[in-house]
Scaffold this motif. Structure first.
Motif, PDB file in Angstrom:
ATOM      1  N   UNK A 188      -5.265  -7.774  -5.119  1.00 42.12           N
ATOM      2  CA  UNK A 188      -5.000  -8.013  -6.592  1.00 42.12           C
ATOM      3  C   UNK A 188      -4.190  -6.764  -7.154  1.00 42.12           C
ATOM      4  N   UNK A 189      -2.941  -6.756  -7.450  1.00 40.61           N
ATOM      5  CA  UNK A 189      -2.036  -5.449  -7.820  1.00 40.61           C
ATOM      6  C   UNK A 189      -1.948  -5.609  -9.270  1.00 40.61           C
ATOM      7  N   UNK A 190      -2.608  -6.412  -9.934  1.00 36.08           N
ATOM      8  CA  UNK A 190      -2.068  -6.401 -11.525  1.00 36.08           C
ATOM      9  C   UNK A 190      -2.457  -5.318 -12.095  1.00 36.08           C
TER      10      UNK A 190
ATOM     11  N   UNK B  59      -4.588  -2.793   8.645  1.00 36.03           N
ATOM     12  CA  UNK B  59      -5.861  -1.990   8.415  1.00 36.03           C
ATOM     13  C   UNK B  59      -5.535  -1.009   6.972  1.00 36.03           C
ATOM     14  N   UNK B  60      -4.205  -0.362   7.036  1.00 34.06           N
ATOM     15  CA  UNK B  60      -3.893  -0.094   5.766  1.00 34.06           C
ATOM     16  C   UNK B  60      -3.997  -0.929   4.489  1.00 34.06           C
ATOM     17  N   UNK B  61      -3.461  -1.986   4.572  1.00 32.15           N
ATOM     18  CA  UNK B  61      -3.349  -3.137   3.751  1.00 32.15           C
ATOM     19  C   UNK B  61      -5.050  -3.355   3.151  1.00 32.15           C
ATOM     20  N   UNK B  62      -5.842  -3.635   4.194  1.00 25.24           N
ATOM     21  CA  UNK B  62      -7.058  -3.583   3.904  1.00 25.24           C
ATOM     22  C   UNK B  62      -7.984  -2.538   3.129  1.00 25.24           C
ATOM     23  N   UNK B  63      -7.559  -1.466   3.415  1.00 24.25           N
ATOM     24  CA  UNK B  63      -7.933  -0.265   2.870  1.00 24.25           C
ATOM     25  C   UNK B  63      -7.439  -0.272   1.415  1.00 24.25           C
ATOM     26  N   UNK B  64      -6.218  -0.629   1.057  1.00 25.12           N
ATOM     27  CA  UNK B  64      -5.744  -0.713  -0.318  1.00 25.12           C
ATOM     28  C   UNK B  64      -6.564  -1.910  -1.097  1.00 25.12           C
ATOM     29  N   UNK B  65      -6.954  -3.009  -0.258  1.00 24.15           N
ATOM     30  CA  UNK B  65      -7.574  -4.019  -1.132  1.00 24.15           C
ATOM     31  C   UNK B  65      -9.196  -3.455  -1.127  1.00 24.15           C
ATOM     32  N   UNK B  66      -9.799  -2.686  -0.557  1.00 23.61           N
ATOM     33  CA  UNK B  66     -11.015  -2.229  -0.621  1.00 23.61           C
ATOM     34  C   UNK B  66     -11.069  -1.054  -1.799  1.00 23.61           C
ATOM     35  N   UNK B  67     -10.157  -0.190  -1.751  1.00 24.11           N
ATOM     36  CA  UNK B  67     -10.086   0.902  -2.655  1.00 24.11           C
ATOM     37  C   UNK B  67      -9.730   0.637  -3.982  1.00 24.11           C
TER      38      UNK B  67
ATOM     39  N   UNK C 269       3.283  -5.972   5.569  1.00 20.28           N
ATOM     40  CA  UNK C 269       2.139  -6.256   5.676  1.00 20.28           C
ATOM     41  C   UNK C 269       1.580  -6.883   4.238  1.00 20.28           C
ATOM     42  N   UNK C 270       1.887  -6.056   3.196  1.00 18.84           N
ATOM     43  CA  UNK C 270       1.138  -6.345   1.978  1.00 18.84           C
ATOM     44  C   UNK C 270       1.285  -7.940   1.332  1.00 18.84           C
TER      45      UNK C 270
END
Length: 247
Positions: free
Chosen positions: A58-60, A19-27, A50-51
């Motif tokens: 997308x961490x670019x 869920x934390x990883x999904x939050x990072x995607x969303x934010x 997890x990441x």
């Protein structure tokens, strides 16, 4: 207490991590520049597991700083950046150049000044740096970042980064974001797992104190405050919570 506080309880650290990883995607979606501040400890292993398998990440455009850092060489296991470099960077999601790091060769006061300068470059606008997302942990004493109960640094309001030479938790020399910077973030997430955190979590989230613990002083001025905890850590809570398998 933050009026936008949200306490999310997950069955286990695995669901919490997803869920934390999904939050990072969303934010981080829809922005070419995402500025993130991380903590160390168990969060390093959680994110490193997890990441790399998180779809849609997308961490670019990411720049990653730290909520606090120990004044030790990057090769030292106590170095938060060193641990992310060893455990996360090899997966290829982030490069070393995307991290904003201290200069561990400097004396602690100069390291704080140097790190402040680097953050000012990351946030060129006047005023306090406002991270898009800031992830914190809590210690069994209620400390967060390197802000410890009863320590004078809790009262610092005129600095972005403060040095600490007498940390009650080793190593003694560290730098830390100050409370005003933490509370300027757009989103703050606390992560707490395990039954060892249950008592202190209840105290932070449910008890009003004249001298609040450091973690209880985190209340974003204009942002939102999320607590991601697993069921063992939440077992003593009687306040309203939201139970999730994943977000």
């Amino acid at each position: 207490m933050s009026s936008s506080r949200q306490i999310c309880v997950f069955p286990s650290p695995a669901e919490l991590a997803l869920s934390l990883s999904q939050l990072l995607v969303h934010e981080s979606q829809g922005t070419c520049s995402f500025r993130l501040a991380l903590s160390g400890g168990s969060l390093v292993q959680l994110l490193s597991r997890e990441l790399p398998k998180t779809a849609g990440l997308n961490t670019a455009g990411w720049k990653v700083a730290f909520c606090d850092e120990r004044l030790v060489p990057f090769s030292d296991p106590e170095s938060t950046y060193g641990e992310y470099k060893r455990q996360l960077v090899p997966h290829g999601l982030l490069s070393e150049s995307q991290f904003v790091t201290i200069d561990p060769a400097l004396p602690v006061e100069e390291a704080a000044v140097d790190y402040t300068k680097k953050l000012r470059e990351l946030f060129p606008d006047d005023g306090l740096p406002a991270f898009d997302l800031l992830i914190l942990g809590i210690g069994p004493d209620g400390h967060t970042a390197s802000l410890f109960p009863g320590h004078p640094l809790l009262q610092v309001t005129d600095k972005v980064v403060a040095p600490i030479s007498d940390s009650p938790k080793p190593p003694p020399q560290r730098i830390t974001l100050t409370l005003p910077v933490i509370n300027a973030a757009k989103t703050v997430v606390f992560v707490a797992t395990g039954e060892g955190k249950a008592t202190i979590l209840k105290r932070i989230l449910q008890e009003e104190e004249s001298d609040p613990l450091p973690a209880a002083r985190v209340s974003p001025v204009r942002g939102k405050l999320l607590w991601f905890v697993d069921e063992p850590a939440a077992r003593e809570l009687t306040c309203p919570v939201e139970k999730h398998s994943v977000l």
